[in-house]
Design an enzyme around this catalytic site. Structure first.
Site, PDB file in Angstrom:
ATOM      1  N   ASP A   1       7.161  -5.582 -29.142  1.00 14.83           N
ATOM      2  CA  ASP A   1       7.737  -5.320 -27.824  1.00 14.83           C
ATOM      3  C   ASP A   1       9.253  -5.424 -27.977  1.00 14.83           C
ATOM      4  O   ASP A   1       9.798  -6.515 -28.160  1.00 14.83           O
ATOM      5  CB  ASP A   1       7.191  -6.363 -26.826  1.00 14.83           C
ATOM      6  CG  ASP A   1       7.706  -6.159 -25.411  1.00 14.83           C
ATOM      7  OD1 ASP A   1       8.802  -5.581 -25.250  1.00 14.83           O
ATOM      8  OD2 ASP A   1       7.029  -6.606 -24.467  1.00 14.83           O
TER       9      ASP A   1
ATOM     10  N   ARG B   1      -1.499  15.448 -16.235  1.00 12.15           N
ATOM     11  CA  ARG B   1      -1.835  14.127 -16.810  1.00 12.15           C
ATOM     12  C   ARG B   1      -1.725  14.208 -18.328  1.00 12.15           C
ATOM     13  O   ARG B   1      -1.286  13.273 -18.985  1.00 12.15           O
ATOM     14  CB  ARG B   1      -3.247  13.688 -16.380  1.00 12.15           C
ATOM     15  CG  ARG B   1      -3.703  12.445 -17.132  1.00 12.15           C
ATOM     16  CD  ARG B   1      -4.889  11.707 -16.533  1.00 12.15           C
ATOM     17  NE  ARG B   1      -5.867  12.529 -15.891  1.00 12.15           N
ATOM     18  CZ  ARG B   1      -6.775  13.303 -16.517  1.00 12.15           C
ATOM     19  NH1 ARG B   1      -6.824  13.348 -17.841  1.00 12.15           N
ATOM     20  NH2 ARG B   1      -7.625  14.028 -15.839  1.00 12.15           N
TER      21      ARG B   1
ATOM     22  N   TYR C   1       5.928 -12.205 -22.641  1.00 10.49           N
ATOM     23  CA  TYR C   1       6.097 -11.991 -21.196  1.00 10.49           C
ATOM     24  C   TYR C   1       4.799 -12.408 -20.470  1.00 10.49           C
ATOM     25  O   TYR C   1       3.692 -12.117 -20.946  1.00 10.49           O
ATOM     26  CB  TYR C   1       6.416 -10.506 -20.971  1.00 10.49           C
ATOM     27  CG  TYR C   1       6.306 -10.055 -19.544  1.00 10.49           C
ATOM     28  CD1 TYR C   1       7.117 -10.605 -18.558  1.00 10.49           C
ATOM     29  CD2 TYR C   1       5.390  -9.075 -19.179  1.00 10.49           C
ATOM     30  CE1 TYR C   1       7.002 -10.190 -17.245  1.00 10.49           C
ATOM     31  CE2 TYR C   1       5.275  -8.642 -17.870  1.00 10.49           C
ATOM     32  CZ  TYR C   1       6.085  -9.213 -16.903  1.00 10.49           C
ATOM     33  OH  TYR C   1       5.973  -8.811 -15.602  1.00 10.49           O
TER      34      TYR C   1
ATOM     35  N   LYS D   1      13.424  -1.600 -18.013  1.00  8.17           N
ATOM     36  CA  LYS D   1      14.549  -2.509 -18.208  1.00  8.17           C
ATOM     37  C   LYS D   1      15.771  -1.750 -18.730  1.00  8.17           C
ATOM     38  O   LYS D   1      16.344  -0.953 -18.023  1.00  8.17           O
ATOM     39  CB  LYS D   1      14.102  -3.642 -19.133  1.00  8.17           C
ATOM     40  CG  LYS D   1      12.769  -4.281 -18.711  1.00  8.17           C
ATOM     41  CD  LYS D   1      12.901  -5.022 -17.409  1.00  8.17           C
ATOM     42  CE  LYS D   1      11.626  -5.357 -16.666  1.00  8.17           C
ATOM     43  NZ  LYS D   1      10.395  -5.551 -17.318  1.00  8.17           N
TER      44      LYS D   1
HETATM   45  C1  PLP Z   1       9.344  -8.180 -22.512  1.00  4.42           C
HETATM   46  C2  PLP Z   1       8.539  -7.456 -21.499  1.00  4.42           C
HETATM   47  N1  PLP Z   1       7.457  -6.757 -21.880  1.00  4.42           N
HETATM   48  C3  PLP Z   1       6.694  -6.075 -20.993  1.00  4.42           C
HETATM   49  C4  PLP Z   1       6.980  -6.093 -19.634  1.00  4.42           C
HETATM   50  C5  PLP Z   1       6.108  -5.320 -18.683  1.00  4.42           C
HETATM   51  O1  PLP Z   1       6.723  -4.129 -18.316  1.00  4.42           O
HETATM   52  P1  PLP Z   1       6.566  -3.407 -16.867  1.00  4.42           P
HETATM   53  O2  PLP Z   1       7.043  -4.380 -15.842  1.00  4.42           O
HETATM   54  O3  PLP Z   1       7.406  -2.185 -17.006  1.00  4.42           O
HETATM   55  O4  PLP Z   1       5.112  -3.107 -16.689  1.00  4.42           O
HETATM   56  C6  PLP Z   1       8.089  -6.805 -19.194  1.00  4.42           C
HETATM   57  C7  PLP Z   1       8.403  -6.842 -17.746  1.00  4.42           C
HETATM   58  O5  PLP Z   1       9.147  -7.695 -17.300  1.00  4.42           O
HETATM   59  C8  PLP Z   1       8.882  -7.512 -20.141  1.00  4.42           C
HETATM   60  O6  PLP Z   1       9.965  -8.223 -19.767  1.00  4.42           O
END
Ligand code: PLP
Length: 381
Positions: free
Chosen positions: A172, A48, A100, A197
């Site tokens: 982000d 971990r 998001y 992604k």
């Molecule tokens: C811009 C963005 N930030 C954060 C996330 C969250 O990531 P995760 O699905 O890997 O937890 C997403 C998921 O679609 C996203 O598109």
């Protein structure tokens, strides 16, 4: 050695494995490590806390974003969760208003009840931000390009405001990827990725990443990473490292195909509007040009008449663009944000930001562009 980006995707932070010289880091599928005497170990005690495969990945993350420290998490949400854990009750966060849906849910449904206050604001006009800063403000959080409206926020400008007011700024960077945009270079303190992604790129791993420069900030984040324990396993870390090796060539093709599709859709008689930062009439096109290398493979569009049923029919008819959550893989996907990714945001809130019932989002993959255009043509009718 100072490497250029296209070399970093393959070699950044990597060493050949000390045991046998393996060129790819082995998958260290172990939870624990032998000690010769209490504390007599080779840098690893428990997985971990540290794992050699994950460490190789964390070094790659840091290298890609030009940062000093990288941290891997079992999802993008776990990475954001770890950032918010830096704060205390009474602290305030200023967030861009079209983040998001899962981020919005984490902020409002999980952290508001612990006494953290969020201000969701329009950051496209970056001069808006400073008036929301007060003595309790600890973090500015933003997404650019945003999901799904492809809004562009001026990172450099907001980072300057944050510095002036002694507030952290986190970006982000999921949509842009470090190939197109490197927020630490523009003054951000924290870069976050849903590595699920584009970084992974093959729609087979859920993972998150944080990258920072500051040693104290990194220590604090590592403390929470280890305390809460939302870490990825070695197999997923290996797959992520493999995906990253082709990031630069994949993104080049995503950008080429994205541009061709944005131009096709904008000239189509049934389309009302296409949201893509590469258009010269995109409100923040100049900022996009100055902070991004190209415009990416994500775009959204609305059909004339804003009809929900018609939008659903289009996504049902698409064949190569699979109707699915997520984005950033080699294969093209379509999405209907109002009922999918953004369903957790109240209708009134999401419509304020442009997520109307007929909005369709495309994650343009790296298939042959002629086939993708043909698919859109038959689906739009
Ligand atoms: C811009 C963005 N930030 C954060 C996330 C969250 O990531 P995760 O699905 O890997 O937890 C997403 C998921 O679609 C996203 O598109």
């Amino acid at each position: 050695m100072i490497m250029k980006f296209n070399t970093k995707t393959i070699h950044g932070g990597q060493e050949h494995d000390p045991a046998y010289g393996a060129v790819m880091p082995p998958i260290y599928q172990t939870t624990t490590y032998a000690q010769s005497t209490p504390g007599g170990h080779k840098g690893y005690e428990y997985s971990r806390t540290h794992n050699p495969t994950r460490n190789a990945l964390e070094k790659s993350f840091a290298s890609l974003e030009n940062g000093n420290f990288g941290l891997a998490f079992s999802s993008g949400m776990a990475a954001i969760d770890t950032v918010i854990k830096l704060l205390n009750p009474g602290d305030e966060i200023i967030s861009s208003n079209d983040v998001y849906g899962g981020t919005y849910r984490l902020f409002t449904k999980v952290y508001e009840k612990y006494g953290i206050k969020f201000h969701f604001i329009d950051m496209e006009d970056a001069t808006n931000v400073e008036s929301y800063i007060n003595d309790n403000t600890k973090l500015i959080w933003l997404e650019t390009p945003s999901n799904p409206m492809l809004n562009i926020i001026d990172i450099r400008y907001i980072a300057d405001i944050a510095k002036k007011n002694n507030v952290l700024i986190g970006v982000d960077n999921t949509f842009a990827t470090p190939y197109l945009q490197q927020p630490l270079n523009l003054g951000a303190d924290i870069v976050m990725h849903s590595a699920t992604k584009y970084l992974g790129g093959h729609s087979d791993v859920v993972m998150g990443a944080l990258i920072v420069n500051d040693t104290e900030l990194a220590k604090n984040l590592y403390f929470h990473q280890n305390s809460s324990g939302a870490v990825p396993g070695p197999q997923d870390s290996f797959l992520m490292l493999r995906g990253i090796k082709t990031l630069h060539v994949r993104i080049q093709r995503h950008c080429e195909n994205g541009k061709a599709i944005a131009e096709y859709l904008t000239n189509h008689s049934k389309i009302e509007k296409v949201y893509w930062p590469g258009f010269s009439d995109h409100p923040n096109h100049e900022i996009a040009k100055s902070q991004m290398k190209d415009f990416g493979g994500m775009l959204s569009f609305v059909t004339k008449g804003n009809n929900l049923e018609e939008a659903i029919k289009i996504v049902e008819r698409l064949k190569l663009f699979t109707l699915a959550e997520s984005l950033g893989g080699v294969e093209s996907l379509s999405g209907h944000p109002a009922s999918m990714t953004h369903a957790s945001i109240p209708k009134e809130e999401r419509e304020k930001t442009g997520v109307v019932d007929s909005l369709i989002r495309l994650s343009v993959g790296i298939e042959d562009i002629d086939d993708l255009l043909e698919d859109l043509k038959q689906a739009l009718g």
